[in-house]
Design a protein around this motif. Sequence first.
Motif, PDB file in Angstrom:
ATOM      1  N   SER A  78       0.863  -1.182   0.000  1.00 46.89           N
ATOM      2  CA  SER A  78       0.000   0.000   0.000  1.00 46.89           C
ATOM      3  C   SER A  78       0.894   1.225   0.000  1.00 46.89           C
ATOM      4  O   SER A  78       1.765   1.364   0.863  1.00 46.89           O
ATOM      5  CB  SER A  78      -0.900   0.023   1.237  1.00 46.89           C
ATOM      6  N   LEU A  79       0.683   2.101  -0.959  1.00 47.39           N
ATOM      7  CA  LEU A  79       1.508   3.297  -1.111  1.00 47.39           C
ATOM      8  C   LEU A  79       0.605   4.524  -1.116  1.00 47.39           C
ATOM      9  O   LEU A  79      -0.324   4.618  -1.924  1.00 47.39           O
ATOM     10  CB  LEU A  79       2.293   3.235  -2.418  1.00 47.39           C
ATOM     11  N   ILE A  80       0.856   5.430  -0.190  1.00 39.33           N
ATOM     12  CA  ILE A  80       0.166   6.720  -0.181  1.00 39.33           C
ATOM     13  C   ILE A  80       1.164   7.736  -0.673  1.00 39.33           C
ATOM     14  O   ILE A  80       2.276   7.846  -0.150  1.00 39.33           O
ATOM     15  CB  ILE A  80      -0.338   7.092   1.231  1.00 39.33           C
ATOM     16  N   TYR A  81       0.783   8.484  -1.712  1.00 37.98           N
ATOM     17  CA  TYR A  81       1.704   9.455  -2.307  1.00 37.98           C
ATOM     18  C   TYR A  81       1.008  10.775  -2.589  1.00 37.98           C
ATOM     19  O   TYR A  81      -0.208  10.869  -2.569  1.00 37.98           O
ATOM     20  CB  TYR A  81       2.297   8.894  -3.608  1.00 37.98           C
ATOM     21  N   ALA A  82       1.826  11.786  -2.810  1.00 36.82           N
ATOM     22  CA  ALA A  82       1.340  13.117  -3.202  1.00 36.82           C
ATOM     23  C   ALA A  82       2.213  13.581  -4.365  1.00 36.82           C
ATOM     24  O   ALA A  82       3.444  13.449  -4.345  1.00 36.82           O
ATOM     25  CB  ALA A  82       1.443  14.092  -2.044  1.00 36.82           C
ATOM     26  N   CYS A  83       1.579  14.122  -5.388  1.00 41.51           N
ATOM     27  CA  CYS A  83       2.324  14.634  -6.540  1.00 41.51           C
ATOM     28  C   CYS A  83       3.106  15.885  -6.135  1.00 41.51           C
ATOM     29  O   CYS A  83       2.627  16.683  -5.323  1.00 41.51           O
ATOM     30  CB  CYS A  83       1.364  14.998  -7.675  1.00 41.51           C
ATOM     31  N   ARG A  84       4.285  16.020  -6.682  1.00 41.26           N
ATOM     32  CA  ARG A  84       5.089  17.216  -6.424  1.00 41.26           C
ATOM     33  C   ARG A  84       4.552  18.369  -7.251  1.00 41.26           C
ATOM     34  O   ARG A  84       4.050  18.186  -8.357  1.00 41.26           O
ATOM     35  CB  ARG A  84       6.546  16.980  -6.784  1.00 41.26           C
ATOM     36  N   ALA A  85       4.666  19.552  -6.700  1.00 41.94           N
ATOM     37  CA  ALA A  85       4.220  20.752  -7.418  1.00 41.94           C
ATOM     38  C   ALA A  85       5.086  20.944  -8.643  1.00 41.94           C
ATOM     39  O   ALA A  85       6.292  20.682  -8.626  1.00 41.94           O
ATOM     40  CB  ALA A  85       4.308  21.966  -6.501  1.00 41.94           C
ATOM     41  N   LYS A  86       4.486  21.410  -9.711  1.00 45.46           N
ATOM     42  CA  LYS A  86       5.228  21.596 -10.963  1.00 45.46           C
ATOM     43  C   LYS A  86       5.765  22.991 -11.071  1.00 45.46           C
ATOM     44  O   LYS A  86       5.317  23.929 -10.570  1.00 45.46           O
ATOM     45  CB  LYS A  86       4.329  21.286 -12.144  1.00 45.46           C
TER      46      LYS A  86
END
Length: 86
Positions: A78-86
């Motif tokens: 199980s992986l919880i992630y957040a996209c990095r700001a561009k």
Amino acid sequence: MNRNFSSFARRVFATLAVGGMAALSGCSSSAPLFLSDGRATTLVQCPAGSDSCSQQAAASCGGAFDVVRQSSEGGTLSLIYACRAK
């Protein structure tokens, strides 16, 4: 008397079934969680030992992402992630 009990039992069962479905539907649709910087998090699950979760996160984010939390249980990662700001 048996006929009344049977009718009562059916009504009780129907009430419990409807209540159970309502309780379960609340669990299945939860709002996304956000980090302190406002970025939304996403949970993906994949077989442990594969890089499928990372590939899904990278594809969803268009590249870079930060791992918020990951765990492995019962052969599932199980992986919880957040996209990095561009």
